[in-house]
Design a protein around this motif. Sequence first.
Motif, PDB file in Angstrom:
ATOM      1  N   ALA A 275       0.828  -1.214   0.000  1.00  0.00           N
ATOM      2  CA  ALA A 275       0.000   0.000   0.000  1.00  0.00           C
ATOM      3  C   ALA A 275       0.857   1.257   0.000  1.00  0.00           C
ATOM      4  N   ARG A 276       1.971   1.216   0.708  1.00  0.00           N
ATOM      5  CA  ARG A 276       2.876   2.375   0.757  1.00  0.00           C
ATOM      6  C   ARG A 276       3.448   2.666  -0.627  1.00  0.00           C
ATOM      7  N   ARG A 277       3.824   1.617  -1.366  1.00  0.00           N
ATOM      8  CA  ARG A 277       4.378   1.818  -2.701  1.00  0.00           C
ATOM      9  C   ARG A 277       3.325   2.363  -3.667  1.00  0.00           C
ATOM     10  N   MET A 278       2.068   1.948  -3.505  1.00  0.00           N
ATOM     11  CA  MET A 278       1.000   2.488  -4.352  1.00  0.00           C
ATOM     12  C   MET A 278       0.731   3.948  -4.020  1.00  0.00           C
ATOM     13  N   LEU A 279       0.876   4.306  -2.758  1.00  0.00           N
ATOM     14  CA  LEU A 279       0.690   5.695  -2.329  1.00  0.00           C
ATOM     15  C   LEU A 279       1.751   6.590  -2.977  1.00  0.00           C
ATOM     16  N   ILE A 280       2.994   6.122  -2.986  1.00  0.00           N
ATOM     17  CA  ILE A 280       4.072   6.865  -3.650  1.00  0.00           C
ATOM     18  C   ILE A 280       3.805   6.961  -5.148  1.00  0.00           C
ATOM     19  N   PHE A 281       3.399   5.832  -5.759  1.00  0.00           N
ATOM     20  CA  PHE A 281       3.128   5.780  -7.194  1.00  0.00           C
ATOM     21  C   PHE A 281       2.039   6.785  -7.589  1.00  0.00           C
ATOM     22  N   ALA A 282       1.006   6.897  -6.750  1.00  0.00           N
ATOM     23  CA  ALA A 282      -0.118   7.782  -7.066  1.00  0.00           C
ATOM     24  C   ALA A 282       0.347   9.219  -7.263  1.00  0.00           C
ATOM     25  N   SER A 283       1.367   9.625  -6.522  1.00  0.00           N
ATOM     26  CA  SER A 283       1.892  10.982  -6.666  1.00  0.00           C
ATOM     27  C   SER A 283       2.985  11.051  -7.731  1.00  0.00           C
ATOM     28  N   GLU A 284       3.879  10.063  -7.718  1.00  0.00           N
ATOM     29  CA  GLU A 284       5.027  10.093  -8.635  1.00  0.00           C
ATOM     30  C   GLU A 284       4.629   9.872 -10.089  1.00  0.00           C
ATOM     31  N   ASP A 285       3.702   8.943 -10.344  1.00  0.00           N
ATOM     32  CA  ASP A 285       3.413   8.534 -11.721  1.00  0.00           C
ATOM     33  C   ASP A 285       2.046   8.958 -12.240  1.00  0.00           C
ATOM     34  N   VAL A 286       1.103   9.244 -11.345  1.00  0.00           N
ATOM     35  CA  VAL A 286      -0.229   9.714 -11.774  1.00  0.00           C
ATOM     36  C   VAL A 286      -0.333  11.214 -11.561  1.00  0.00           C
ATOM     37  N   GLY A 287       0.048  11.651 -10.379  1.00  0.00           N
ATOM     38  CA  GLY A 287       0.126  13.080 -10.104  1.00  0.00           C
ATOM     39  C   GLY A 287      -1.155  13.826 -10.389  1.00  0.00           C
ATOM     40  N   ASN A 288      -1.006  15.016 -10.932  1.00  0.00           N
ATOM     41  CA  ASN A 288      -2.169  15.868 -11.183  1.00  0.00           C
ATOM     42  C   ASN A 288      -2.922  15.525 -12.459  1.00  0.00           C
ATOM     43  N   ALA A 289      -2.469  14.472 -13.160  1.00  0.00           N
ATOM     44  CA  ALA A 289      -3.284  13.971 -14.269  1.00  0.00           C
ATOM     45  C   ALA A 289      -4.595  13.422 -13.723  1.00  0.00           C
ATOM     46  N   ASN A 290      -4.558  12.955 -12.452  1.00  0.00           N
ATOM     47  CA  ASN A 290      -5.753  12.483 -11.758  1.00  0.00           C
ATOM     48  C   ASN A 290      -5.510  12.600 -10.260  1.00  0.00           C
ATOM     49  N   PRO A 291      -5.754  13.777  -9.685  1.00  0.00           N
ATOM     50  CA  PRO A 291      -5.471  13.991  -8.259  1.00  0.00           C
ATOM     51  C   PRO A 291      -6.208  13.031  -7.331  1.00  0.00           C
ATOM     52  N   ALA A 293      -6.277   9.960  -7.488  1.00  0.00           N
ATOM     53  CA  ALA A 293      -5.479   8.746  -7.294  1.00  0.00           C
ATOM     54  C   ALA A 293      -4.775   8.777  -5.939  1.00  0.00           C
ATOM     55  N   LEU A 294      -4.250   9.930  -5.562  1.00  0.00           N
ATOM     56  CA  LEU A 294      -3.566  10.054  -4.280  1.00  0.00           C
ATOM     57  C   LEU A 294      -4.544   9.849  -3.122  1.00  0.00           C
ATOM     58  N   LEU A 295      -5.761  10.366  -3.275  1.00  0.00           N
ATOM     59  CA  LEU A 295      -6.778  10.202  -2.231  1.00  0.00           C
ATOM     60  C   LEU A 295      -7.150   8.729  -2.067  1.00  0.00           C
ATOM     61  N   LEU A 296      -7.351   8.033  -3.197  1.00  0.00           N
ATOM     62  CA  LEU A 296      -7.724   6.619  -3.132  1.00  0.00           C
ATOM     63  C   LEU A 296      -6.578   5.779  -2.560  1.00  0.00           C
ATOM     64  N   ALA A 297      -5.352   6.080  -2.979  1.00  0.00           N
ATOM     65  CA  ALA A 297      -4.200   5.320  -2.478  1.00  0.00           C
ATOM     66  C   ALA A 297      -4.031   5.532  -0.970  1.00  0.00           C
ATOM     67  N   ASN A 298      -4.264   6.767  -0.515  1.00  0.00           N
ATOM     68  CA  ASN A 298      -4.158   7.045   0.917  1.00  0.00           C
ATOM     69  C   ASN A 298      -5.254   6.314   1.699  1.00  0.00           C
ATOM     70  N   SER A 299      -6.460   6.303   1.136  1.00  0.00           N
ATOM     71  CA  SER A 299      -7.567   5.565   1.772  1.00  0.00           C
ATOM     72  C   SER A 299      -7.267   4.072   1.796  1.00  0.00           C
ATOM     73  N   THR A 300      -6.624   3.582   0.735  1.00  0.00           N
ATOM     74  CA  THR A 300      -6.240   2.167   0.677  1.00  0.00           C
ATOM     75  C   THR A 300      -5.256   1.837   1.781  1.00  0.00           C
ATOM     76  N   PHE A 301      -4.256   2.706   1.960  1.00  0.00           N
ATOM     77  CA  PHE A 301      -3.262   2.467   3.022  1.00  0.00           C
ATOM     78  C   PHE A 301      -3.942   2.408   4.387  1.00  0.00           C
ATOM     79  N   ASP A 302      -4.848   3.351   4.641  1.00  0.00           N
ATOM     80  CA  ASP A 302      -5.557   3.361   5.926  1.00  0.00           C
ATOM     81  C   ASP A 302      -6.398   2.101   6.110  1.00  0.00           C
ATOM     82  N   ALA A 303      -7.099   1.717   5.046  1.00  0.00           N
ATOM     83  CA  ALA A 303      -8.013   0.572   5.132  1.00  0.00           C
ATOM     84  C   ALA A 303      -7.266  -0.734   5.390  1.00  0.00           C
ATOM     85  N   VAL A 304      -6.210  -0.990   4.611  1.00  0.00           N
ATOM     86  CA  VAL A 304      -5.507  -2.271   4.777  1.00  0.00           C
ATOM     87  C   VAL A 304      -4.740  -2.326   6.101  1.00  0.00           C
TER      88      VAL A 304
END
Length: 423
Positions: A275-291, A293-304
Motif C-alpha cells: 500500500a505504501r508503494r501504491m501511495l508513492i506511485f499515485a503521486s510520482e506517476d499519476v500526479g495531477n493527471a488524476n489527483p 489517485a492520491l486520495l484513493l491510495a491514501n484511503s487504501t493504506f488506511d483501510a488495509v
Amino acid sequence: MNGAPLAERMRPNSLAELVGQEHITGDGSILNNAIKQGMIPSMILWGPPGVGKTTIANIISHTLQRPFFQLSAISAGVKEVREVIETSKKLEGAILFIDEIHRFNKSQQDALLGAVEKGIITLIGATTENPSFEVNSAILSRSQVYVLKHLSAEDLMRMLQQAIDKDEWLQQFEIDLQETEALFRLSGGDGRKLLNLFELVVQASKVKPGGKVTITNMLVMDTAQNKIALYDKRGEQHYDIISAFIKSMRGSDPNGAVYWLARMIEGGEDVKFIARRMLIFASEDVGNANPNALLLANSTFDAVSKIGYPESRIILSQCAVYLATSPKSNASYEAINMALGVVKKYGDLPVPLHIRNAPTGLMKDLGYGDNYQYSHLGENNFIEQEYLPDVLSGTKFFEPGKNAREDEIRRFLKTRWDKKYKY
C-alpha cells in the motif's frame, strides 16, 4: 525421502539444538531460565523471517509438555481465537502460538486480551514488525518482548552442516559445499528457506545415493530459476517483483499489475509495504493527471492497515487496477527533482525582500515585506510579481504533462505567466 521438507525434518526439539539466538536462549538467559523453571510469561518474539520464532515456540511446548495450539494471523479470525480460548478453559496452562500476530486487527487482538489476563492461555506471538506499532498496547504490557537477530553466515553454515550430518536422506550422499554464496544470498538469512533450497539443489543434481554432490553457485542459481518461484521479502526477488508491479501500473496494464500483486500476496509480503508503494506511485506517476489517485491510495493504506489479510487483497486489487488505468503524469516528480538539483547547485539563495515575513518593527525598517502585492486584490486573484531569487528569475520547474487535467493547468498558467515562464 521423508515427505516433510528438510527445514521441518531439522526443526530442533531443544534449545541446545537451536542455531543462533544465544543472547535469549543460551545458558543463563532469561528465557532459558524461565523454560527450565516451567514458568514462561506470555511473550512476543520479534525478528526477521526464518530465524527461529516458530521453532522457539515449538521447543517451549515440547519442553514443558503443555497443551499447544497454533494459529496463523493470515488465515485465522476472532472465531478461531475464541474456539481455542474455550478449549483452553478446560485445560491447565495451554499455550497459544500466533504466527504473524501483527496481521491481526484490533478486534482480533482484543479477543485475546481477557484470556491472557486471566491466565487461560499463555500467548506466544511471532512478528516481523515492530510490536510497539503493530501489537495492542494492553497485550504488549502483559508480555515479554524478545528480539531475535539475523542469522550470521556462521549460523547458516552450521545449519547446513548439521543437516548434512544428521538428516537420513542427505546422509546417502557425499556432499561437498564448494560454494555457498548463492545459497546464502537467495535464502536472505532465512534458515527455513536455506534448508529447503539446499534440499532442492541436492535433488536437482540428479546424483544417485552414494554419489558425490558438489554444491556450486551455478547449480544453486539454475535450481532456483527452474524449480521454484522464490519470493524473499528481503532479497532480490522482493525488489524485482515490486519493480514489475510498479512498472505494470506505470505502463497502464492492470493485468500485469494484478498478477505481480498476487505474487506478493502469495509470498506473504507486508500489506503496508504494498500500500505504501501504491501511495508513492499515485503521486510520482499519476500526479495531477488524476489527483483523486492520491486520495484513493491514501484511503487504501488506511483501510488495509486496519483490516489486514485476507480481505485486504480485494482493496489492494481495486487500488492497483485504478492506478494502472488512470492517466499518468510525472510532472510534479520531475519538478521537485529539478528544484532540488538547483538548490544543491546554488545553495541558500536569499528570499526576495518583498515576500519575506516582517513580524517586528526592525524587520519592517529593513524593507522586509516592502512592495508585496496581495494577490487577491488583482483580477482573477492574480498580480504578477517575482517569487524566486533573482538569479533564478524565469526558471520553470513545473512542466504540465500531456493529459486532460494538466492541459487545464497549462491553460491556467498560460493566462497568468505566459511571458515569464512561456507556458
